[in-house]
Scaffold this motif. Structure first.
Motif, PDB file in Angstrom:
ATOM      1  N   THR A 119       0.159 -12.777  -4.581  1.00  0.00           N
ATOM      2  CA  THR A 119      -0.360 -13.350  -3.350  1.00  0.00           C
ATOM      3  C   THR A 119      -0.036 -14.839  -3.255  1.00  0.00           C
ATOM      4  O   THR A 119       0.126 -15.505  -4.270  1.00  0.00           O
ATOM      5  CB  THR A 119      -1.894 -13.131  -3.252  1.00  0.00           C
ATOM      6  OG1 THR A 119      -2.376 -13.708  -2.039  1.00  0.00           O
ATOM      7  CG2 THR A 119      -2.618 -13.776  -4.427  1.00  0.00           C
ATOM      8  N   ASN A 162      -2.966 -15.391   4.240  1.00  0.00           N
ATOM      9  CA  ASN A 162      -2.813 -14.937   2.868  1.00  0.00           C
ATOM     10  C   ASN A 162      -1.863 -13.746   2.874  1.00  0.00           C
ATOM     11  O   ASN A 162      -2.116 -12.770   3.565  1.00  0.00           O
ATOM     12  CB  ASN A 162      -4.178 -14.490   2.337  1.00  0.00           C
ATOM     13  CG  ASN A 162      -4.464 -15.071   0.979  1.00  0.00           C
ATOM     14  OD1 ASN A 162      -3.982 -16.155   0.665  1.00  0.00           O
ATOM     15  ND2 ASN A 162      -5.232 -14.377   0.186  1.00  0.00           N
ATOM     16  N   TYR A 168       0.163 -10.724   0.761  1.00  0.00           N
ATOM     17  CA  TYR A 168       0.115  -9.940  -0.468  1.00  0.00           C
ATOM     18  C   TYR A 168       1.382  -9.118  -0.601  1.00  0.00           C
ATOM     19  O   TYR A 168       1.877  -8.564   0.378  1.00  0.00           O
ATOM     20  CB  TYR A 168      -1.076  -8.972  -0.443  1.00  0.00           C
ATOM     21  CG  TYR A 168      -2.408  -9.663  -0.561  1.00  0.00           C
ATOM     22  CD1 TYR A 168      -3.040  -9.771  -1.793  1.00  0.00           C
ATOM     23  CD2 TYR A 168      -3.027 -10.220   0.558  1.00  0.00           C
ATOM     24  CE1 TYR A 168      -4.265 -10.413  -1.904  1.00  0.00           C
ATOM     25  CE2 TYR A 168      -4.249 -10.869   0.446  1.00  0.00           C
ATOM     26  CZ  TYR A 168      -4.861 -10.955  -0.783  1.00  0.00           C
ATOM     27  OH  TYR A 168      -6.062 -11.593  -0.894  1.00  0.00           O
TER      28      TYR A 168
END
Ligand code: ZN
Length: 266
Positions: free
Chosen positions: A199, A206, A208
């Protein structure tokens, strides 16, 4: 500027001073008007304000432009900026959403005008950069992360020579927006909640990357490239960030690197 092999196009070229994370993030994160306007760097050694940026001679001009055109320019307009948080504002115009477990899940986000392919390209370009270069020499001996058998297919995808490698167990993405967050950090391995993920964060977004183990089932529809429901998951991260920052500060004070004045700001 030095001449060498550009890691993306593999041609012998003049290399630019390339960033791991966009230079724009450093500019946005300055505290103009204060005695020390430099961005705040939080690490296991404590908190420090520094003008140091993570960069090195890695890519040629054409490849820098490719990264900018295909993802970075768009993404930097979507992050949490002083003048507003565009992606969050866009999502909030939607009525196609559901709340569960502290998250708000927004569906069919392409219909809102969100360019998921550009977000995915940007995210993948950062993960790839972390995997193919030692950005913290001489201390760093191993890349921050490895893409394994996907490294070359992903390079071709970033070169616009091949589609993103998709199949069962292939890498996938999801994206969270984290309102009111102004921090950014380099790729790191996921926590216990999502142990097989990598991440990084760019002022409110954010990203991932999941490896062979795939995305947890409840987040599979959020994959930026092949998530059929085109979900963007959102939640407030204020408590989480405060919690993580406190842990780092406690750890740093144990090592004697802690500046007690920092706690007053928390
Ligand atoms: Zn190049």
């Amino acid at each position: 500027m030095p001449v060498g092999i550009c890691k993306l196009c593999l041609q012998n070229r003049v290399l630019e001073d390339s960033h791991l994370l966009p230079a724009a993030l450093y500019r946005m994160s300055r505290w103009e008007g204060s005695a020390n306007p430099n961005p705040m760097l939080i690490s296991s050694r404590g908190r420090v304000q520094t003008s140091k940026q993570i960069k090195d001679y890695v890519l040629c001009h054409d490849c820098e432009q490719r990264f900018s055109r295909n993802g970075e320019r768009y993404t930097m307009l979507q992050v949490n900026r002083k003048e507003g948080f565009k992606l969050l504002q866009t999502l909030r115009t939607s009525t196609n959403m559901r709340s569960a477990g502290g998250f708000t899940f927004y569906y069919e986000t392409s219909a809102l005008g969100v360019d998921r392919q550009k977000l995915a390209y940007f995210a993948m370009s950062v993960f790839w950069r972390a995997a193919v270069h030692l950005w913290h020499r001489p201390e760093q001996k191993e890349p921050m992360m490895r893409l394994g058998v996907y490294e070359e297919p992903i390079r071709k995808y970033l070169m616009e020579e091949a589609p993103f490698p998709i199949g069962n167990g292939d890498p996938s993405f999801c994206l969270y927006r984290l309102p009111r967050s102004e921090v950014f950090y380099q790729p790191s391995q996921g926590n216990m909640e999502m142990p097989y993920t990598w991440t990084f964060q760019t002022r409110g977004l954010n990203f991932y990357l999941s490896g062979m183990e795939g995305m947890p089932p409840h987040l599979a529809g959020a994959c930026l490239i092949n998530g059929t429901k085109e979900i963007i998951a959102a939640r407030s991260c204020e408590e989480k960030i405060l919690d993580a920052t406190m842990k780092i500060m406690i750890e740093a004070s144990k090592r004697g690197n802690h500046d007690p004045r920092d706690t007053k700001k928390l």
